[in-house]
Design a protein around this motif. Structure first.
Motif, mmCIF file in Angstrom:
data_model
loop_
_atom_site.group_PDB
_atom_site.id
_atom_site.type_symbol
_atom_site.label_atom_id
_atom_site.label_comp_id
_atom_site.label_asym_id
_atom_site.label_seq_id
_atom_site.Cartn_x
_atom_site.Cartn_y
_atom_site.Cartn_z
ATOM 1 N N ILE A 1 0.763 -1.378 -0.339
ATOM 2 C CA ILE A 1 -0.176 -0.471 0.272
ATOM 3 C C ILE A 1 0.496 1.121 0.136
ATOM 4 O O ILE A 1 1.700 1.095 0.729
ATOM 5 C CB ILE A 1 -1.243 0.183 1.065
ATOM 6 C CG1 ILE A 1 -1.685 -1.652 1.161
ATOM 7 C CG2 ILE A 1 -1.879 1.535 1.112
ATOM 8 C CD1 ILE A 1 -2.795 -1.305 2.620
ATOM 9 N N ALA A 2 0.734 1.678 -1.025
ATOM 10 C CA ALA A 2 1.626 3.384 -0.988
ATOM 11 C C ALA A 2 0.919 4.245 -0.369
ATOM 12 O O ALA A 2 -0.353 4.952 -0.358
ATOM 13 C CB ALA A 2 1.332 3.783 -2.197
ATOM 14 N N VAL A 3 1.083 5.466 0.557
ATOM 15 C CA VAL A 3 0.952 6.169 1.319
ATOM 16 C C VAL A 3 1.641 7.541 1.303
ATOM 17 O O VAL A 3 2.881 7.762 1.228
ATOM 18 C CB VAL A 3 0.716 5.765 3.180
ATOM 19 C CG1 VAL A 3 0.340 6.775 3.611
ATOM 20 C CG2 VAL A 3 0.865 4.357 3.149
ATOM 21 N N THR B 1 -3.239 2.599 -3.065
ATOM 22 C CA THR B 1 -2.962 3.611 -2.154
ATOM 23 C C THR B 1 -4.891 4.080 -2.245
ATOM 24 O O THR B 1 -5.575 4.195 -3.142
ATOM 25 C CB THR B 1 -2.075 5.081 -3.445
ATOM 26 O OG1 THR B 1 -2.050 5.732 -2.078
ATOM 27 C CG2 THR B 1 -3.206 5.597 -3.805
ATOM 28 N N LEU B 2 -4.712 5.072 -0.764
ATOM 29 C CA LEU B 2 -5.728 4.994 -0.587
ATOM 30 C C LEU B 2 -6.848 6.200 0.033
ATOM 31 O O LEU B 2 -7.674 7.111 0.370
ATOM 32 C CB LEU B 2 -6.880 4.138 1.075
ATOM 33 C CG LEU B 2 -6.437 3.211 0.801
ATOM 34 C CD1 LEU B 2 -6.484 2.257 1.801
ATOM 35 C CD2 LEU B 2 -7.120 2.358 0.031
ATOM 36 N N GLU C 1 -9.742 2.596 -10.585
ATOM 37 C CA GLU C 1 -10.362 2.904 -9.108
ATOM 38 C C GLU C 1 -10.533 2.276 -8.620
ATOM 39 O O GLU C 1 -11.117 1.421 -9.041
ATOM 40 C CB GLU C 1 -11.120 3.812 -9.588
ATOM 41 C CG GLU C 1 -11.802 5.051 -8.776
ATOM 42 C CD GLU C 1 -13.054 5.555 -9.529
ATOM 43 O OE1 GLU C 1 -14.266 5.229 -8.395
ATOM 44 O OE2 GLU C 1 -13.599 5.816 -10.149
ATOM 45 N N LEU C 2 -10.791 1.969 -7.108
ATOM 46 C CA LEU C 2 -11.565 0.776 -5.834
ATOM 47 C C LEU C 2 -12.732 1.640 -5.525
ATOM 48 O O LEU C 2 -13.552 0.776 -5.427
ATOM 49 C CB LEU C 2 -10.822 1.120 -5.008
ATOM 50 C CG LEU C 2 -9.411 0.512 -5.741
ATOM 51 C CD1 LEU C 2 -8.018 0.306 -4.499
ATOM 52 C CD2 LEU C 2 -9.491 -1.292 -6.157
ATOM 53 N N TYR D 1 -10.706 8.722 -2.365
ATOM 54 C CA TYR D 1 -10.824 7.783 -3.762
ATOM 55 C C TYR D 1 -9.125 6.654 -3.638
ATOM 56 O O TYR D 1 -8.528 7.039 -3.027
ATOM 57 C CB TYR D 1 -10.933 7.833 -4.700
ATOM 58 C CG TYR D 1 -12.460 8.439 -5.386
ATOM 59 C CD1 TYR D 1 -12.833 7.767 -5.944
ATOM 60 C CD2 TYR D 1 -12.342 9.904 -5.369
ATOM 61 C CE1 TYR D 1 -14.508 8.631 -6.646
ATOM 62 C CE2 TYR D 1 -13.601 10.270 -5.946
ATOM 63 C CZ TYR D 1 -14.174 9.717 -6.238
ATOM 64 O OH TYR D 1 -15.853 10.124 -6.855
ATOM 65 N N GLY D 2 -9.820 5.262 -3.336
ATOM 66 C CA GLY D 2 -8.468 4.512 -3.631
ATOM 67 C C GLY D 2 -8.804 3.778 -4.863
ATOM 68 O O GLY D 2 -9.585 3.993 -5.577
ATOM 69 N N TYR D 3 -7.298 3.626 -5.512
ATOM 70 C CA TYR D 3 -7.246 3.484 -6.584
ATOM 71 C C TYR D 3 -6.048 2.288 -6.501
ATOM 72 O O TYR D 3 -4.733 2.131 -5.524
ATOM 73 C CB TYR D 3 -6.206 4.478 -7.282
ATOM 74 C CG TYR D 3 -7.166 5.546 -8.669
ATOM 75 C CD1 TYR D 3 -7.352 5.390 -9.332
ATOM 76 C CD2 TYR D 3 -8.411 6.621 -7.374
ATOM 77 C CE1 TYR D 3 -8.794 6.349 -10.482
ATOM 78 C CE2 TYR D 3 -8.927 7.112 -8.746
ATOM 79 C CZ TYR D 3 -9.366 6.752 -9.658
ATOM 80 O OH TYR D 3 -9.931 7.657 -10.878
ATOM 81 N N SER D 4 -5.963 1.245 -7.236
ATOM 82 C CA SER D 4 -4.801 -0.344 -7.394
ATOM 83 C C SER D 4 -4.160 0.225 -9.156
ATOM 84 O O SER D 4 -4.258 0.672 -9.740
ATOM 85 C CB SER D 4 -5.822 -0.889 -7.345
ATOM 86 O OG SER D 4 -6.427 -1.503 -8.178
#
Length: 296
Positions: free
Chosen positions: A41-43, A90-91, A112-113, A232-235
Motif C-alpha cells: 500500500i503506497a502512502v 493507494t487510498l 479506481e477502487l 478514493y482508492g486506486y490500484s
C-alpha cells in the motif's frame, strides 16, 4: 559417467528445480480466499487521512493472514508507481480537483477502487466561540484574531489557494499570514483553544483537529476554497484478478468523517510513535462492529 550416476544427477537437478520453483511460489503465495498474500500500500508522505486509513487496513489484513507492506512516497511517484505495478494500491486520491492532473496522466494505467469519503475540503477554521461565522466577516474583525492568519507549509496547495484566492477575495491583505508547518499550526491552535483565545488557521477536512479541538469552519460564500472533494482508492491494473476478495472489500469501503477523525485523533494527537499497531488495535476494540463490517 555411468548411467546410475547420470540418474542421480537428473534427480538432483529436478529437486533443485523444484526447490527453486517453491521459492518463487512463496513470493506469490495465495490465501484460502484466492488473494495473493503479499500486498503493498503506497502512502502519501504527510497526508494524515491516508496514513490512518492505510494503517487501519494493514492491521485488519495482517490479522487475516496477509503480509502488508506500507511504502511512503510523495504523491506523484505514487501514481507513477501504481501505473508500473510497483505498488498495489493507494487510498488517498482526492477528486475531482486536487489530483485531477495526475489522473489525466496516469488514469488509463491504473484502476479506481471507489470513493470511501465524500467530505474532503479545504477550510479556514476558527475557535467554536469566535465572534464570526463567515470569511466575509474576518477582515472587519481581524484585530480580534491578533491580525494573524496561521497557515501550514509554504509549498502546500492549501497555502497557494489561501494566498491567491482567499486573501484577495476577502480583503485579508492587512492580516499577517504566517506559514511554517502543519505541526506549528496545530500547536498554535491547541494553545489558543486551551486559553480561550480567538485564532484563525488554514485547515482541511478530514483532519483529527476537528475531533481534538472546539473549532468551526468559516463559511466561504465566494467559494474561494473550492468545492468538497471525495477520497478514493486506486490500484494497479489487474489488482482485482490478484486480490478478488480484497478488491471487493475496498470497493465497498466507506468511512465517514467523524469515524476518521476519531481514528486520526487516537493516532496523531499527542502521540510520539510511528508504531501505530497497538493504538489501532485499541481503536478497533472500541469500534469493532464498524471494523467487522469492512470485510463482512
Amino acid at each position: 559417467m555411468n548411467k546410475k550416476f547420470m540418474g542421480f544427477a537428473a534427480i538432483a537437478a529436478t529437486l533443485a528445480l523444484g526447490m527453486s520453483a517453491c521459492g518463487t511460489g512463496a513470493a506469490d503465495a495465495t490465501l484460502e480466499n484466492g488473494d495473493k498474500k503479499d500486498v503493498s500500500i503506497a502512502v502519501f508522505n504527510g497526508w494524515d487521512e491516508g496514513i490512518a486509513a492505510s494503517e487501519l487496513w494493514k492491521v485488519i489484513l495482517d490479522k487475516k493472514g496477509y503480509d502488508v507492506t506500507l511504502q511512503s512516497a510523495d504523491v506523484a511517484p505514487v501514481f507513477s508507481g501504481l501505473s508500473t505495478g510497483d505498488y498495489d494500491l493507494t487510498l488517498d486520491t482526492w477528486l475531482p480537483v486536487t489530483h485531477k492532473t495526475l489522473l489525466e496522466k496516469y488514469g488509463k494505467d491504473i484502476s479506481e477502487l471507489g470513493q470511501w469519503n465524500d467530505e474532503a475540503s479545504l477550510t479556514i477554521a476558527v475557535n467554536k466561540d469566535a465572534p464570526i461565522d463567515s470569511l466575509d466577516e474576518l477582515a472587519a474583525n481581524a484585530d480580534k484574531f491578533g491580525n494573524k492568519l496561521i497557515g501550514i507549509e509554504p509549498g502546500a496547495g492549501l497555502t497557494e489557494v489561501t494566498t491567491d484566492e482567499v486573501i484577495p477575495g476577502y480583503g485579508l491583505d492587512k492580516m499577517e499570514y504566517i506559514t511554517s508547518s502543519t505541526p506549528a499550526m496545530l500547536s498554535e491552535l491547541k494553545t489558543a483553544t486551551s486559553k480561550g483565545e480567538n485564532i484563525a488557521v488554514t485547515l482541511w477536512r478530514p483532519h483529527w483537529a476537528y475531533d481534538a479541538f472546539d473549532i468551526k469552519d468559516l463559511k466561504d460564500p465566494k467559494g474561494t476554497l473550492g468545492e468538497a472533494e471525495g477520497l478514493y482508492g486506486y490500484s494497479r491494473l489487474d489488482f482485482d484478478a490478484d486480490y478478488p476478495a480484497l478488491n471487493g472489500w475496498l470497493e465497498n469501503f466507506k468511512m465517514d468523517s467523524e469515524t476518521l477523525y476519531s481514528l486520526e485523533n487516537a493516532m496523531f494527537n499527542g502521540v510520539d510513535t510511528k508504531d501505530y499497531t497497538p493504538i489501532i488495535e485499541k481503536w478497533i476494540s472500541e469500534n469493532q462492529e464498524y471494523v467487522d463490517s469492512l470485510t463482512a
